[in-house]
Design a protein around this motif. Structure first.
Motif, short mmCIF file in Angstrom:
data_model
loop_
_atom_site.label_atom_id
_atom_site.label_comp_id
_atom_site.label_asym_id
_atom_site.label_seq_id
_atom_site.Cartn_x
_atom_site.Cartn_y
_atom_site.Cartn_z
N THR A 125 0.82 -1.21 0.00
CA THR A 125 0.00 0.00 0.00
C THR A 125 0.85 1.26 0.00
OG1 THR A 125 -1.88 1.05 1.10
CG2 THR A 125 -0.17 0.20 2.51
N ASN A 126 0.17 2.37 -0.33
CA ASN A 126 0.79 3.70 -0.28
C ASN A 126 -0.22 4.67 0.31
OD1 ASN A 126 2.28 6.06 -0.70
ND2 ASN A 126 1.49 6.31 -2.78
N LEU A 127 -0.02 5.04 1.55
CA LEU A 127 -0.92 5.99 2.22
C LEU A 127 -0.31 7.38 2.30
CD1 LEU A 127 -2.41 3.87 5.16
CD2 LEU A 127 -3.36 4.31 2.90
N ALA A 128 0.70 7.64 1.47
CA ALA A 128 1.30 8.98 1.49
C ALA A 128 0.30 10.05 1.08
CB ALA A 128 2.52 9.02 0.55
N TRP A 129 -0.76 9.63 0.36
CA TRP A 129 -1.81 10.58 -0.02
C TRP A 129 -2.45 11.25 1.20
CZ3 TRP A 129 -2.20 12.04 -4.86
CH2 TRP A 129 -1.87 11.18 -5.89
N PHE A 130 -2.36 10.64 2.37
CA PHE A 130 -3.10 11.13 3.53
C PHE A 130 -2.19 11.73 4.60
CE2 PHE A 130 -5.34 7.37 1.77
CZ PHE A 130 -6.31 8.09 1.08
N GLY A 131 -0.91 11.86 4.29
CA GLY A 131 0.00 12.55 5.20
C GLY A 131 0.14 11.84 6.54
N ASP A 132 0.52 12.62 7.54
CA ASP A 132 0.72 12.10 8.89
C ASP A 132 -0.59 12.21 9.65
OD1 ASP A 132 1.71 11.17 11.24
OD2 ASP A 132 2.96 12.91 11.69
N THR A 133 -1.53 11.31 9.35
CA THR A 133 -2.86 11.37 9.94
C THR A 133 -3.22 10.01 10.55
OG1 THR A 133 -4.00 10.65 7.92
CG2 THR A 133 -3.57 13.02 8.14
N ILE A 134 -4.40 9.97 11.15
CA ILE A 134 -4.87 8.72 11.78
C ILE A 134 -5.19 7.65 10.75
CG2 ILE A 134 -5.75 9.86 13.84
CD1 ILE A 134 -8.52 9.83 12.60
N ALA A 135 -5.19 7.99 9.46
CA ALA A 135 -5.49 6.98 8.44
C ALA A 135 -4.50 5.82 8.50
CB ALA A 135 -5.46 7.63 7.05
N LEU A 136 -3.23 6.09 8.82
CA LEU A 136 -2.21 5.05 8.85
C LEU A 136 -2.53 4.01 9.92
CD1 LEU A 136 -0.83 7.45 7.30
CD2 LEU A 136 1.32 6.65 8.25
N ASP A 137 -2.86 4.47 11.13
CA ASP A 137 -3.17 3.54 12.22
C ASP A 137 -4.51 2.85 12.00
OD1 ASP A 137 -0.94 3.84 14.22
OD2 ASP A 137 -1.52 5.92 14.00
N GLN A 138 -5.46 3.57 11.43
CA GLN A 138 -6.76 2.95 11.15
C GLN A 138 -6.61 1.81 10.14
OE1 GLN A 138 -9.28 6.16 9.86
NE2 GLN A 138 -9.76 6.84 11.93
N HIS A 139 -5.77 2.01 9.13
CA HIS A 139 -5.59 0.97 8.12
C HIS A 139 -4.89 -0.26 8.70
CE1 HIS A 139 -4.69 0.10 3.58
NE2 HIS A 139 -5.59 -0.71 4.09
N LEU A 140 -3.93 -0.03 9.59
CA LEU A 140 -3.29 -1.16 10.26
C LEU A 140 -4.30 -1.93 11.10
CD1 LEU A 140 -0.76 -2.74 11.08
CD2 LEU A 140 -0.37 -1.04 12.88
N GLN A 141 -5.21 -1.23 11.76
CA GLN A 141 -6.24 -1.88 12.55
C GLN A 141 -7.15 -2.73 11.67
OE1 GLN A 141 -9.31 0.69 14.48
NE2 GLN A 141 -8.54 -0.22 16.39
#
Length: 562
Positions: free
Chosen positions: A458-474
């Motif tokens: 995956t590439n979540l760089a589109w969403f910067g340093d946000t909670i999206a990264l931890d939510q996706h890991l969950q």
């Protein structure tokens, strides 16, 4: 002959009707409070530790607020307000992708986020509407107060689960923030291998409703009834109305805490040494010429740094068409694979070249190199992201407002063969695809050679340093729980991690760093109940319970004849 009705009787009736109408109307702050409660629910999800316990309290608060409604309309708008608050605060990171990386004007990006949150809020609104009818609330004379009951609790759980399932299905689906995800560290995680994320949401909603039922019955219990001698009918009834939902709640929580002790799958095949790469390539540089050269050099270094059984790059780590990949890059990594016995999975853009040298059917793909073998393994992303990877009909004008390249891809097949690493099959998916648990379960179930390891690139760089990264890991952890298989995640900026077959994170790279994560993982075999049946169980049970509640719940009281 009937006696005439005098004016005083008519005046009393009008006054009563005015009083009833006043009781039916809820103040505006009721809906504001529902929206605030929804926003608070964002804290139930990652990165909040053990947020599943908080979620029980919040959903119980929402159910209690629903019981204060006075008809189907107020229930509908209460659910809508709760959903809007939940989503506008829980997926605000979409604004980052649209404005900071997509170049959309701030006002328009903000308006798009609000409209999208209003749309997502329709699903809890419809769940509240269905509950209102099937629990008897909208049928029992709308001016009567609602008292939480058993059929009301089961109707709420069923309507809530079906609402979340519909949100994950309609218009290609967006099941992000499904309530079950917050339970990966909560008391109901053990239900995931049996009924999946929507079934976990069903259990959560049932417990929340039973908590409210018990508390309301405590408040309603009359002191004189509770003070009656032992054996008194009123005392027994009051005690039972409180004790029974409490016992049921404790039993469900205990089952959820004990179920993780059950092993639905078993280890199989030789463990693999895997390296997960994280390039931390800035999104604004990724598709520029200088950024491409830098990315190729960085990933060539990371891939060939040291051997392993398998090396995995993030999504589109090589952001060019496969046929346009620099010859030296391809030759060097092929030589590394053959010389060290290292299998390599790398993300790039696929496509079909026509006889007249035109490229058609671009795909977001993963390509696999097997040591000592010619040819490439290929996986094409099937479940594409609306507006990011395909443009829904009638919305090209909206996409044209953003500067996002590669906006319209072709789809891969729903079920594709696994990649073989030392004869061990691994199933791959790309980014957004792992939020659809039923599709992952189908891949595990329907492949002739069932994969023992799940891989998400995956590439979540589109969403910067946000909670999206931890939510996706969950979300990825829930997929491991549902399938009983380990999950490996290689991401551009984070969260690059390894998850065991029980949903536990066993290793993780710090976000926004360049590096590789070395892990040793053992595949599993066997099917969990969820892999066998998918979402069919929770859908069927919910429909039956709602039909029962609608048919046999409290009916509208008959009018007295004059």
């Amino acid at each position: 002959m009937a006696e005439p009705i005098d004016s005083r009787t008519r005046d009393s009736a009008r006054a009563a009707d005015t009083s009833i109408a006043a009781r039916r109307a809820l103040p505006a702050w009721h809906y504001v409070a529902a929206a605030a409660l929804g926003a608070l629910n964002t804290f139930s999800f990652a990165p909040t530790p053990h947020g599943g316990w908080l979620e029980i309290a919040i959903l119980a608060g929402f159910y209690f607020w629903l019981t204060r409604t006075t008809g189907w309309k107020s229930a509908l708008f209460t659910g809508w307000a709760f959903g809007f608050g939940n989503f506008v605060s829980g997926v605000w990171w979409l604004y980052v992708s649209m404005h900071f990386y997509g170049g959309m004007p701030a006002a328009l990006a903000g308006a798009a986020l609000v409209l999208f949150s209003l749309y997502l809020g329709l699903y809890p609104a419809l769940a509240a509407l269905v509950w209102s009818f099937c629990a008897g609330h909208a049928k029992n004379g709308r001016t009567l107060p609602f008292s939480p009951t058993w059929h009301g609790a089961f109707a709420f759980a069923s309507a809530w689960a079906l609402g979340e399932w519909a949100r994950g299905y309609v218009f290609t689906g967006f099941p992000w923030l499904s309530s079950g995800y917050a339970q990966v560290d909560g008391p109901f995680a053990g239900f995931a291998p049996i009924v999946g994320v929507y079934g976990v949401g069903w259990v959560l909603a049932l417990v929340a409703a039973l908590v409210v039922q018990a508390l309301v019955n405590v408040c309603k219990a009359r002191p004189d009834a509770l003070a009656e001698p032992a054996g008194g009918g009123a005392a027994r009834g009051a005690t039972g109305s409180v004790a029974t939902p409490v016992i049921a709640t404790v039993a469900v929580i205990a089952a959820g805490l004990l179920l993780p002790l059950v092993n639905w799958t078993h280890p199989e095949n030789t463990p693999l040494n895997v390296r997960l790469l994280q390039g931390n390539v800035k999104q604004e540089m990724k598709f520029s010429e200088s950024g491409l050269d830098e990315s190729l050099a960085e990933f060539q270094r990371l891939i060939t740094e040291k051997p392993a059984d398998l090396v995995i790059t993030p999504e589109t780590a090589i952001p060019v068409l496969l046929q346009e990949m620099p010859e030296k890059f391809g030759r060097d990594i092929r030589a590394f694979a053959d010389g060290t016995g290292t299998a390599i999975l790398f993300g790039a853009v696929g496509g079909t070249i026509t006889p007249d040298r035109r490229v058609v059917d671009y795909t977001n793909s993963l390509f696999g190199i097997t040591p000592g073998q010619n040819g490439l393994y290929r996986y094409d992303k099937h479940h594409l992201v609306p507006f990011g990877e395909f443009v829904p009909w009638g919305f090209h004008w909206f996409v044209n407002l953003m500067n996002i390249p590669l906006g319209d891809f072709a789809r891969g097949a729903p079920v594709q063969p696994p990649f073989l690493v030392h004869n061990q099959p691994v199933a791959v998916d790309i980014c957004y695809e792992d939020i659809f648990g039923e599709e992952i379960a189908r891949t595990v179930r329907e492949n002739p050679t069932s994969p023992g390891i799940l891989i998400n690139s995956t590439n979540l760089a589109w969403f910067g340093d946000t909670i999206a990264l931890d939510q996706h890991l969950q979300i990825a952890r829930m997929r491991s729980l549902e399938t009983g298989r380990p999950m490996l995640r290689a991401t551009n900026t984070g969260a690059t991690a390894a998850i065991d077959a029980h949903g536990n994170v066993i290793a993780r790279l710090p976000a926004f760093t360049v590096g590789s994560l070395d892990v040793r993982v053992e595949g599993t075999q066997g099917f969990t109940p969820y892999v066998r049946s998918g979402n069919n169980t929770v859908i069927a049970v919910s429909l039956v319970l709602l039909a029962f509640g609608f048919a046999f719940g409290p009916a509208r009281p008959s009018r007295k004849k004059a």
